[in-house]
Design a protein around this motif. Structure first.
Motif, PDB file in Angstrom:
ATOM      1  N   LEU A 277      41.174  37.381  28.913  1.00 53.36           N
ATOM      2  CA  LEU A 277      41.480  38.558  29.729  1.00 53.36           C
ATOM      3  C   LEU A 277      42.922  38.530  30.221  1.00 53.36           C
ATOM      4  O   LEU A 277      43.607  39.566  30.243  1.00 53.36           O
ATOM      5  N   TRP A 278      43.398  37.348  30.611  1.00 52.16           N
ATOM      6  CA  TRP A 278      44.781  37.234  31.085  1.00 52.16           C
ATOM      7  C   TRP A 278      45.766  37.574  29.981  1.00 52.16           C
ATOM      8  O   TRP A 278      46.737  38.317  30.199  1.00 52.16           O
ATOM      9  N   LEU A 279      45.518  37.036  28.786  1.00 53.37           N
ATOM     10  CA  LEU A 279      46.418  37.317  27.666  1.00 53.37           C
ATOM     11  C   LEU A 279      46.338  38.788  27.242  1.00 53.37           C
ATOM     12  O   LEU A 279      47.354  39.402  26.900  1.00 53.37           O
TER      13      LEU A 279
ATOM     14  N   PRO B 205      38.387  33.864  30.877  1.00 53.09           N
ATOM     15  CA  PRO B 205      39.536  34.140  31.755  1.00 53.09           C
ATOM     16  C   PRO B 205      40.872  34.134  31.019  1.00 53.09           C
ATOM     17  O   PRO B 205      41.731  34.981  31.265  1.00 53.09           O
ATOM     18  N   LEU B 206      41.046  33.174  30.117  1.00 56.50           N
ATOM     19  CA  LEU B 206      42.294  33.111  29.366  1.00 56.50           C
ATOM     20  C   LEU B 206      42.458  34.344  28.490  1.00 56.50           C
ATOM     21  O   LEU B 206      43.546  34.928  28.407  1.00 56.50           O
TER      22      LEU B 206
ATOM     23  N   PHE C 263      45.449  41.584  29.026  1.00 59.21           N
ATOM     24  CA  PHE C 263      45.888  42.631  29.934  1.00 59.21           C
ATOM     25  C   PHE C 263      47.135  42.258  30.735  1.00 59.21           C
ATOM     26  O   PHE C 263      48.022  43.093  30.925  1.00 59.21           O
ATOM     27  N   GLU C 264      47.218  41.012  31.189  1.00 54.94           N
ATOM     28  CA  GLU C 264      48.391  40.625  31.957  1.00 54.94           C
ATOM     29  C   GLU C 264      49.603  40.374  31.057  1.00 54.94           C
ATOM     30  O   GLU C 264      50.742  40.652  31.454  1.00 54.94           O
ATOM     31  N   GLN C 265      49.353  39.863  29.854  1.00 53.46           N
ATOM     32  CA  GLN C 265      50.457  39.578  28.930  1.00 53.46           C
ATOM     33  C   GLN C 265      50.614  40.647  27.855  1.00 53.46           C
ATOM     34  O   GLN C 265      51.457  40.511  26.976  1.00 53.46           O
TER      35      GLN C 265
ATOM     36  N   GLY D 175      41.788  33.617  23.471  1.00 52.23           N
ATOM     37  CA  GLY D 175      40.926  33.054  24.503  1.00 52.23           C
ATOM     38  C   GLY D 175      39.655  32.473  23.917  1.00 52.23           C
ATOM     39  O   GLY D 175      39.203  31.394  24.325  1.00 52.23           O
TER      40      GLY D 175
ATOM     41  N   GLY E  30      44.896  38.851  22.404  1.00 51.48           N
ATOM     42  CA  GLY E  30      44.703  37.928  23.510  1.00 51.48           C
ATOM     43  C   GLY E  30      43.255  37.505  23.657  1.00 51.48           C
ATOM     44  O   GLY E  30      42.959  36.341  23.971  1.00 51.48           O
TER      45      GLY E  30
END
Length: 466
Positions: free
Chosen positions: A415-417, A412-413, A419-421, A431, A427
């Motif tokens: 993927l967040w880094l 999860p970390l 695409f979201e960041q 993760g 990223g």
């Protein structure tokens, strides 16, 4: 008293190194086979390299389910030999059950791998890459059964403190695999050029050769042949088979969680772009090479801890575990410094930085390798700690901790880094590092807790697991 204690630690250090270094070289040799495949597929072109990387991800995602079952044989054998040094019947029975697992486990996996192209299309991979990867898997999948059989027999000779034969066989396998790749991929000695399909066939033929050679060793060696490992192979003890299956299932699921983390990360890289997945494959290949040292020490820790566990010696359990742990994490700290110091040189082993087509992959791979260096220490720590706990046949809690670390934190970390960041491939690597760090710390906590409980016990095979 201090002199005696120091002598015991020195003795354990010598025993661990003597057992581990052939295992390390065996693991390095096996990784060299994978590196050979990646290297030669890279010579075919970026499309074949990307397809080979994606196909290998799918293969190992399923491979490690069965591999964990094969690994369960080592702690059980170590406990049996530690408790009953001259036992033959129990040891033969455990190996026999392992060979049956090596025959049965590949059957459902083959079905999935045969439909690898459809699986990859379902995950969103590019049609051309998925088609090439499917062709690759059609020949690579046949390596499973003979390699599982080889692992079973390798565990036996390692627990008997005779790992050199496995090392020699694997080194011969490396040479054979390189030759077979060269011949089958590009077409030499009158054979047609099979391209990516030839690489998978070369690996399958190498696995078969290694199993045949190891079977010959355990059948002909004076020390091993008294076990008659292939005698009455059809005889199964349901209770012991079930015990082995339960222990191996936990190990296999933990390996699946970890391998899936890296495999799915590769698939995510494929969604980011072809250059990202190719760069990821190269950086991960280099990280995998260094990982073979703590992996070998992890295997040695399982055997050494298991022997003391069977003999009911808590102090020996602790010495065996901490010796391997310090050696593994110390080595990985050194490799992290090397990756940070000379990333260009290391990536240059796989790609020509002056080739315009390879330049984007080269630049990404150099950056990814810097991130890979960040998790070298925690990767080694979680590997050796897992091996230490396997020696105690403690697999249920490590499975839970691994699931939380890899899939509750790492993916999860990442993927967040990514695409979201907007960090994309970087990223994903961060993760991975976070997930591995959590698993390393919690497995070490588990080891301290379990061995503290063992210190209050003595006698045969302390029941320290809860």
């Amino acid at each position: 008293m201090a002199t005696v204690t120091s002598a015991l630690w020195r003795s354990e250090l010598k025993a661990t190194i003597a057992l581990a270094w052939p295992m390390v070289l065996t693991n390095l040799a096996q990784t060299a086979m994978g590196a050979t495949d990646v290297l030669m597929l890279g010579w075919l072109g970026p499309d074949e390299l990307a397809a080979g990387a994606i196909g290998t991800n799918i293969y190992f995602l399923l491979f490690f389910i069965g591999f964990g079952l094969m690994l369960a044989i080592a702690p059980v054998l170590a406990e049996e030999i530690g408790a009953f040094r001259h036992e033959v019947r129990r040891v033969r029975q455990t190996v026999r059950h392992g060979l049956w697992l090596a025959i049965l486990v590949p059957l459902p996996i083959w079905i999935v791998l045969w439909n690898g192209e459809s699986v990859l299309l379902w995950t969103g991979q590019e049609p051309k890459t998925a088609a090439l990867a499917g062709i690759y898997l059609h020949t690579l999948q046949w390596a499973l059964m003979p390699f599982y059989g080889y692992v079973v027999l390798r565990n036996f000779v390692s627990v008997k403190a005779r790992p050199l034969s496995a090392m020699i066989i694997t080194l011969v396998g490396v040479a054979f695999n390189a030759l077979a790749n060269w011949v089958l991929i590009f077409g030499h000695f009158g054979l047609p050029a099979m391209g990516i399909q030839g690489s998978g066939l070369a690996t399958s033929l190498t696995s078969l050769l290694m199993f045949i050679a190891m079977a010959a060793v355990v059948s002909l060696d004076r020390e091993f042949r008294r076990y008659h490992l292939f005698g009455r192979i059809w005889r199964i003890d349901p209770a012991q088979f079930w015990r082995l299956l339960k222990l191996g299932a936990s190990i296999g699921m933990l390996l699946l969680f970890e391998t899936a983390l890296f495999s799915v990360s590769g698939l995510v890289m494929g969604n980011i772009g072809r250059d990202s997945v190719a760069a990821y494959a190269i950086a991960l290949q280099l990280a995998s090479i260094t990982f073979m040292i703590p992996l070998g020490l992890s295997q040695a820790a399982t055997v050494r801890v298991g022997l003391f566990y069977g003999a009911g010696e808590p102090d020996g359990i602790r010495r065996a575990g901490w010796t391997s742990f310090c050696l593994g994490t110390g080595f990985m700290a050194c490799t992290a410094l090397i990756m940070l110091a000379i990333p260009d040189t290391l990536i240059g082993l796989f790609l020509d930085r002056n080739d315009p087509d390879a330049a984007p992959v080269y630049a990404l791979a150099v950056g990814f390798l810097s991130f890979a260096a960040l998790f070298q220490i925690v990767d080694g720590a979680q590997s050796v700690a897992g091996g230490m706990l396997r020696g105690l046949q403690d697999t249920r809690i490590p499975l839970i901790l691994g699931g939380i670390g890899y899939w509750g934190i790492g993916m999860p970390l990442g993927l967040w880094l990514a695409f979201e960041q907007g960090m994309q491939g970087r990223g994903i690597w961060l993760g991975l590092a976070a997930g591995l760090a959590f698993v390393a710390v919690t497995l070490l906590w588990r080891w301290v807790k379990v061995t503290a409980r063992a210190g209050a016990l003595s006698g045969s095979a302390p029941s320290v697991i809860s």
